[in-house]
Motif scaffolding. Structure first.
Motif, PDB file in Angstrom:
ATOM      1  N   TYR A 462       0.857  -1.181   0.000  1.00  0.00           N
ATOM      2  CA  TYR A 462       0.000   0.000   0.000  1.00  0.00           C
ATOM      3  C   TYR A 462       0.899   1.240   0.000  1.00  0.00           C
ATOM      4  O   TYR A 462       1.780   1.376   0.851  1.00  0.00           O
ATOM      5  CB  TYR A 462      -0.911  -0.002   1.216  1.00  0.00           C
ATOM      6  N   HIS A 480       3.461  -5.067   7.874  1.00  0.00           N
ATOM      7  CA  HIS A 480       2.324  -5.495   8.698  1.00  0.00           C
ATOM      8  C   HIS A 480       1.989  -6.934   8.341  1.00  0.00           C
ATOM      9  O   HIS A 480       1.755  -7.255   7.186  1.00  0.00           O
ATOM     10  CB  HIS A 480       1.112  -4.592   8.508  1.00  0.00           C
ATOM     11  N   TYR A 497      -4.255   0.663   7.279  1.00  0.00           N
ATOM     12  CA  TYR A 497      -3.414   1.002   6.135  1.00  0.00           C
ATOM     13  C   TYR A 497      -3.767   2.378   5.579  1.00  0.00           C
ATOM     14  O   TYR A 497      -2.880   3.139   5.153  1.00  0.00           O
ATOM     15  CB  TYR A 497      -3.547  -0.054   5.044  1.00  0.00           C
ATOM     16  N   THR A 501      -0.807   5.117   5.516  1.00  0.00           N
ATOM     17  CA  THR A 501      -0.386   5.719   4.248  1.00  0.00           C
ATOM     18  C   THR A 501      -0.721   7.209   4.233  1.00  0.00           C
ATOM     19  O   THR A 501       0.007   8.005   3.630  1.00  0.00           O
ATOM     20  CB  THR A 501      -1.036   5.014   3.052  1.00  0.00           C
ATOM     21  N   VAL A 507       3.127   0.585   3.425  1.00  0.00           N
ATOM     22  CA  VAL A 507       2.750  -0.600   4.190  1.00  0.00           C
ATOM     23  C   VAL A 507       2.984  -1.829   3.328  1.00  0.00           C
ATOM     24  O   VAL A 507       2.455  -1.933   2.216  1.00  0.00           O
ATOM     25  CB  VAL A 507       1.281  -0.546   4.652  1.00  0.00           C
TER      26      VAL A 507
END
Length: 703
Positions: A462, A480, A497, A501, A507
């Motif tokens: 991400y 993660h 997320y 972000t 991520v």
């Protein structure tokens, strides 16, 4: 565009449990919303036409709702809810003097919280929902009978002696346990009260117990008997009637007549069966099942053909085995010979079409970056809950024929045929449009790389909205780690997320070895030896992002929940590349954990007993490796967690503190294996982020 702050994130509404009316014209679904003032989540029942002609309509406005199910004529919609007693029962009992006398017992229990019962809307005539059941211990599950006049209900039925015991326990009396499956996370201590099936008359509420149909066994403690009533006069359910039922995950499929006769065993004890569904003509039963002793084996869809022969044997066959992919939930019949199922396939969930010989991947219209959260099909229409990293979660519909259009025989990733063709989809909801419309939300990329053993691994990455993957500026990066381990990360909307972000983090969600959706061999590669392979894959994924210039090697962080917390510790005992780590709700000493957590049968299946194989338990535990840790640790736990007990977090915290590691322990009182209340969920996310920021070298240097 601005990133979402914590308050905005918890304004988002989450759909679930979609079910399509028999004629395909409407879909019902649940919607979970945060009640800020009460600091609780509320779940309501909605209905929406599948042609997209109008917005969803909220049906329930009090208490919570669950398990929606359409009646066979489509005019009634039933659900489970723990509401105050129906006025028609309290004011004018239906059934005469006997009912009034029975209500006297209910008056003694008036001060207790209401139990979950079946309620039903009459959508043709309108009005509020009517209470259909009145079981003293509540209802666990139900299904409609084929005529719509009866239901099959799963409910606990204590004896007089057991009732006295339950009353003592509720008055803080001693708890007495005789079951090996002694506790279940979120459900508490397990007693000997049986959950039976009852046939209930919808109008009179009269209930008849099926004495031979009841839940039993370790797996039943988690999910119950899961009743399903087909078009004919047979009711399916799952249970374990063998010896030592609490010491196996075996769960057979059974069928019984609604009068309580003709109990029939349909499987042979080698499977852990669930989610039974009858075919439209009632001649065949489909269900999802995995190997009772090997959780790493894919869950497959099975079909039982016809009734037992003269010898009592039935034909049971897998209709999804050749896909080598795991089914996620139960199958849905679309006609007499065809089913749809949701399957994990190459790092996302998608629909597969199943028949006797040729299962195929379908539903290319969901697109390469949408994950399928749930679905149902009836009357030629399919409704699907889809999630996208930057669009959120919404309900879509399509004709079942259109959905079944072949989307290619690929591996479920971006290269599939028709992956970007969304012409067939009709949007039914825009649940979070007002919150997400002007928000800076992540893009998503799949990244493939080789780990230290030369195995190809995939990560879902991400990226912040302002990040250019082709001309990158290295960013602080959070690895993660998903839980399970029998699960996988897929491109989908995730609050954590979106928040991270929005604060500039990349991520990296690695589908490490052991993840499902990549086939049996990949999932089984960690069986009985959890830790080293997963850690290698996670570190290798972060190194790939460093090599690409996406991740700043001095600003790396790692975190995960449940199995993700376990793997986080394995990572930091093997690597000092991370500036800080946050293992959440994990297990760090499997030897001492045995018997205190609720899934000890899984450990027996994979590792044997700890007194017979102590080294196997020690080898997968990180508590003895704390002297190898140099990474600052934020350790979290739920005080009442029985999947990964809080004592595990305490052991880790005290151990690393005494070993000189900077650490902090956060325990959430009253929480199970999750963080539920909105304010606590906000606190969790904020605390994790503050931990990373406090240990970010860029912040320490004033950059």
């Amino acid at each position: 565009m601005e990133p979402l702050d914590l308050d905005a994130l918890f304004e988002l509404r989450s759909p679930s449990a979609v079910t399509v009316s028999p004629d395909g014209s409407r879909a019902a679904f649940l919607l979970t919303e945060s009640d800020v003032d009460a600091d609780e989540e509320r779940t309501s029942l909605f209905v929406v036409p599948t042609d997209g002609s109008r917005d969803p309509h909220r049906l329930t406005r009090v208490a919570d709702a669950g398990s929606p199910a359409w009646g066979p004529d489509g005019d009634r919609l039933a659900f489970l809810a723990a509401r105050d007693e129906d006025v028609s029962l309290a004011v004018r009992p239906e059934g005469g003097e006997d009912a009034k006398e029975e209500d006297a017992r209910g008056a003694d229990e008036a001060d207790e919280d209401p139990k979950s019962q079946v309620w039903s809307f009459d959508l043709a005539r309108g009005g509020d929902a009517r209470q259909v059941t009145d079981f003293e211990e509540g209802v666990e599950a139900f299904d409609w009978g084929p005529d719509g006049d009866r239901l099959v209900v799963a409910a606990r039925d204590p004896t007089d002696e057991q009732r006295e015991y339950l009353e003592r326990v509720r008055d803080d009396g001693p708890i007495e346990v005789t079951r090996t499956q002694h506790r279940v996370d979120g459900k508490g201590w397990q007693d000997d009260v049986r959950t039976y099936l009852f046939v209930v008359d919808r109008e009179t509420r009269e209930a008849r117990r099926l004495d031979d149909a009841y839940a039993r066994g370790a797996r039943a403690a988690f999910a119950g008997p899961q009743p399903a009533w087909g078009p004919g006069e047979r009711i399916a359910f799952v249970s374990c009637f063998g010896e030592s039922p609490d010491e196996t995950y075996a769960q057979d499929a059974y069928a019984i007549s609604p009068d309580g006769t003709g109990l029939e065993r349909l499987t042979d004890g080698g499977l852990s069966a669930g989610s039974p569904r009858w075919s439209p003509d009632g001649d065949r039963l489909a269900f999802a099942a995995n190997d009772a002793t090997n959780a790493c084996a894919p869950t497959e869809v099975y079909v039982v053909d016809g009734a037992a022969d003269d010898s009592g044997a039935v034909t049971v066959r897998s209709v999804s085995h050749s896909l080598d992919r795991t089914a996620l939930g139960g199958p849905v019949w679309t006609d007499e010979g065809s089913l749809l199922a949701r399957a994990g396939d190459g790092g996302r969930a998608r629909l597969v079409a199943l028949d006797a010989d040729d299962p195929v991947r379908i539903f290319g219209a969901q697109g390469k970056d949408r994950d399928l959260l749930d679905f149902d099909a009836a009357g030629g229409r399919t409704a699907a809950l889809l999630s996208h990293p930057s669009d959120g979660e919404d309900l879509f519909a399509a004709s079942t024929d259109g959905v079944r259009a072949d989307a290619g025989e690929g591996d479920g990733t971006a290269g599939d045929a028709s992956a970007d063709d969304d012409a067939e989809l009709v949007g039914l909801t825009a649940l979070n449009e007002s919150v997400l419309a002007d928000a800076a939300l992540p893009s998503c990329e799949r990244v493939r790389f080789e780990d230290g053993d030369g195995v190809e691994i995939e990560a879902v990455v991400y990226l912040p909205a302002d990040f250019d993957a082709n001309d990158p500026e290295p960013r602080a990066t959070i690895a993660h780690v998903h839980g399970g381990p029998l699960w996988f990360d897929a491109p989908r909307f995730d609050r954590d997320y979106a928040y991270w972000t929005g604060r500039g983090y990349v991520v990296c969600a690695v589908n490490y070895r052991g993840s499902t959706s990549y086939g049996r061999e990949f999932a089984e590669s960690i069986r009985g030896e959890w830790g080293p392979r997963e850690a290698d894959d996670i570190v290798s994924g972060v190194e790939e992002l460093v090599d690409r210039g996406w991740a700043d090697p001095d600003r790396l962080f790692v975190s995960g929940f449940s199995q993700g917390g376990i793997n986080t510790l394995h990572v930091v005992t093997r690597s000092d590349a991370f500036a800080a780590a946050a293992p959440e709700h994990g297990i760090y000493d499997f030897y001492s954990n045995f018997g205190t957590a609720d899934m000890h049968q899984w450990y027996v299946n994979d590792l044997g007993y700890p007194w017979e194989n102590p080294e196997r338990y020690r080898d997968i535990s990180t508590i003895s490796d704390v002297d190898e840790i140099a990474t600052p640790l934020l350790i979290t736990a739920g005080e009442d967690d029985r999947r990964c007990p809080a004592a595990q977090a305490e052991q880790l915290y005290v151990s690393v503190s005494r070993a000189g590691v900077e650490s902090k322990l956060v325990v959430y009182p009253g929480e199970h294996h999750a963080i539920g209340a909105p304010e606590r969920a906000k606190h969790r996310l904020e605390t994790l982020t503050e931990w990373f920021e406090a240990h970010d070298p860029a912040n320490a240097s004033g950059e």
